[in-house]
Enzyme design. Structure first.
Site, PDB file in Angstrom:
ATOM      1  N   TYR A   1      -9.826   2.294   2.101  1.00  8.27           N
ATOM      2  CA  TYR A   1     -10.001   2.245   3.555  1.00  8.27           C
ATOM      3  C   TYR A   1     -11.014   1.149   3.916  1.00  8.27           C
ATOM      4  O   TYR A   1     -11.876   0.825   3.120  1.00  8.27           O
ATOM      5  CB  TYR A   1     -10.600   3.566   4.055  1.00  8.27           C
TER       6      TYR A   1
ATOM      7  N   HIS B   1       1.419   4.575  -2.723  1.00  8.29           N
ATOM      8  CA  HIS B   1       1.484   6.035  -2.602  1.00  8.29           C
ATOM      9  C   HIS B   1       2.763   6.564  -3.260  1.00  8.29           C
ATOM     10  O   HIS B   1       2.738   7.573  -3.967  1.00  8.29           O
ATOM     11  CB  HIS B   1       1.469   6.462  -1.136  1.00  8.29           C
TER      12      HIS B   1
ATOM     13  N   HIS C   1       0.838  -1.214   0.000  1.00 14.66           N
ATOM     14  CA  HIS C   1       0.000   0.000   0.000  1.00 14.66           C
ATOM     15  C   HIS C   1       0.868   1.257   0.000  1.00 14.66           C
ATOM     16  O   HIS C   1       0.647   2.184  -0.786  1.00 14.66           O
ATOM     17  CB  HIS C   1      -0.916  -0.046   1.239  1.00 14.66           C
TER      18      HIS C   1
HETATM   19 ZN   LIG Z   1      -2.597   5.102   2.477  1.00 20.54          ZN
END
Ligand SMILES: [Zn+2]
Length: 355
Positions: free
Chosen positions: A252, A195, A191
């Site tokens: 999320y 980014h 994850h």
């Molecule tokens: Zn994140």
């Protein structure tokens, strides 16, 4: 998906239904105390113990709510925005003809890693380096991006211990840390690398109201800003694909930032959903392939071919290039100004100017 030469910092592209959302309900999680929910590690946070002071900053042309913690601007829990490229006031990103850009750094970000190559180094003090190697292997196996251990390159990702899991967004120049506390898993590392190569979070899409609802009443006090859509943040948030991808590793969980063990994000029908931190979803991979076209299958086009590809832009679609979201309309580019509606713009030497 379109392949764009100048595609910068796309919001996560959730494209197809690889969603695992219907598989199970989170009944076990719902009954757990909040600390255990956090320990599910489905929501990465940079500083689990600090709230910081929340304020709005301008970054890459967008107004973003951030928490200032230990001298860092923290966005949506685990994204660190470089202070040197952030401003406290709105700054023009599109210039009048003849006016040279005054501040080349603010509002712009290099974003993409050239040649589909991310250089990296690992702090010798980082425990369990295997999670980094495993995450890198996962990225290399599933995407056109290559990771090479740094030998003096100026721009690189540095995996280092921290109080939580965090990363910068896209290539920011120089050393950029990905922090991994001991609780950050291989999936969390995948994850955070997401980014670092330019992916945002999935649930903050501008069209998320078509797919989910936010229960602010269950959100921890002071954490509400993590749920702003990109549109609320300013002028960005024009998505490139039509579906929210519940299976995205950038999504999320239903219980992110919950203060009472009750869901903060539900589907439109009120049900919770599962998210995963095991692998990039098919939608994640397609988005990445669009941002970083494989150099094997896409030979470097010469100038003429590049001209030929230009009309490939779709009429009426938004594209984010060089930090600015612009609208393609009948073979011309338009920018939505703050006070004067849409104005036609042109890209000259990597900067946008009004025509
Ligand atoms: Zn994140």
């Amino acid at each position: 998906m379109r392949k764009l030469k100048f595609l910068y910092l796309l919001p996560v592209l959730g494209i197809i239904a690889c969603s695992k959302d219907s598989i199970s309900e989170n009944t076990e999680i719902e009954n757990l105390p909040q600390e255990n929910v956090v320990n599910q590690n489905l929501t990465e946070v940079a500083y689990p113990k600090s709230k910081g002071i929340v304020s709005d900053i301008y970054y890459a042309g967008q107004k973003l709510p951030v928490a200032e913690i230990e001298g860092n601007y923290v966005y949506q829990g685990d994204i660190i925005l470089p202070k040197s490229k952030a401003a406290s006031q709105f700054q023009e990103l599109v210039y009048e003809q003849g006016k040279a850009p005054t501040n080349k750094s603010t509002g712009r970000t290099s974003g993409m890693w050239p040649d589909n190559t991310v250089y990296y180094a690992i702090d010798s003090d980082l425990p369990d380096k295997e999670r980094v190697y495993d995450a890198i292997k996962h990225w290399e196996t599933n995407t056109p991006i290559t990771f090479i251990e740094r030998s003096g390159e100026a721009d690189y990702v540095y995996f280092t211990p921290g109080s939580g899991c965090s990363s910068y967004l896209g290539q920011v120049g120089g050393r950029q840390d990905i922090t991994l506390a001991s609780g950050c898993s291989t999936g969390n590392t995948i994850h955070e690398i997401g980014h670092a190569v330019g992916l945002w979070h999935e649930q903050n899409r501008v069209d998320r109201e078509n797919h989910i609802r936010i229960y602010y009443k269950n959100v921890r006090n002071g954490m509400e800003y993590n749920f702003e859509t990109y549109a609320e943040g300013g002028y960005d948030g024009k998505e490139f694909t039509s579906n929210l991808d519940f299976g995205s590793i950038m999504m999320y969980s239903s219980y992110s930032f919950s203060k009472n063990g009750k869901p903060t994000i539900v589907k439109k029908d009120g049900s919770t959903f599962s998210v995963q931190r095991n692998a990039l979803s098919a939608g994640d991979i397609q988005g990445i392939e669009s941002m970083y076209p494989s150099t094997d299958s896409t030979p470097e086009p010469d100038e003429e071919e590049e001209e030929d590809r230009e009309p490939g832009y779709i009429n009426g679609e938004y594209y984010t290039m060089f930090g600015v979201t612009v609208l393609r309309y009948y073979d011309l580019w338009y920018y939505e100004t703050r006070h004067h509606g849409y104005r036609q713009v042109k890209l000259i030497d990597d900067f946008w100017y009004y025509s």
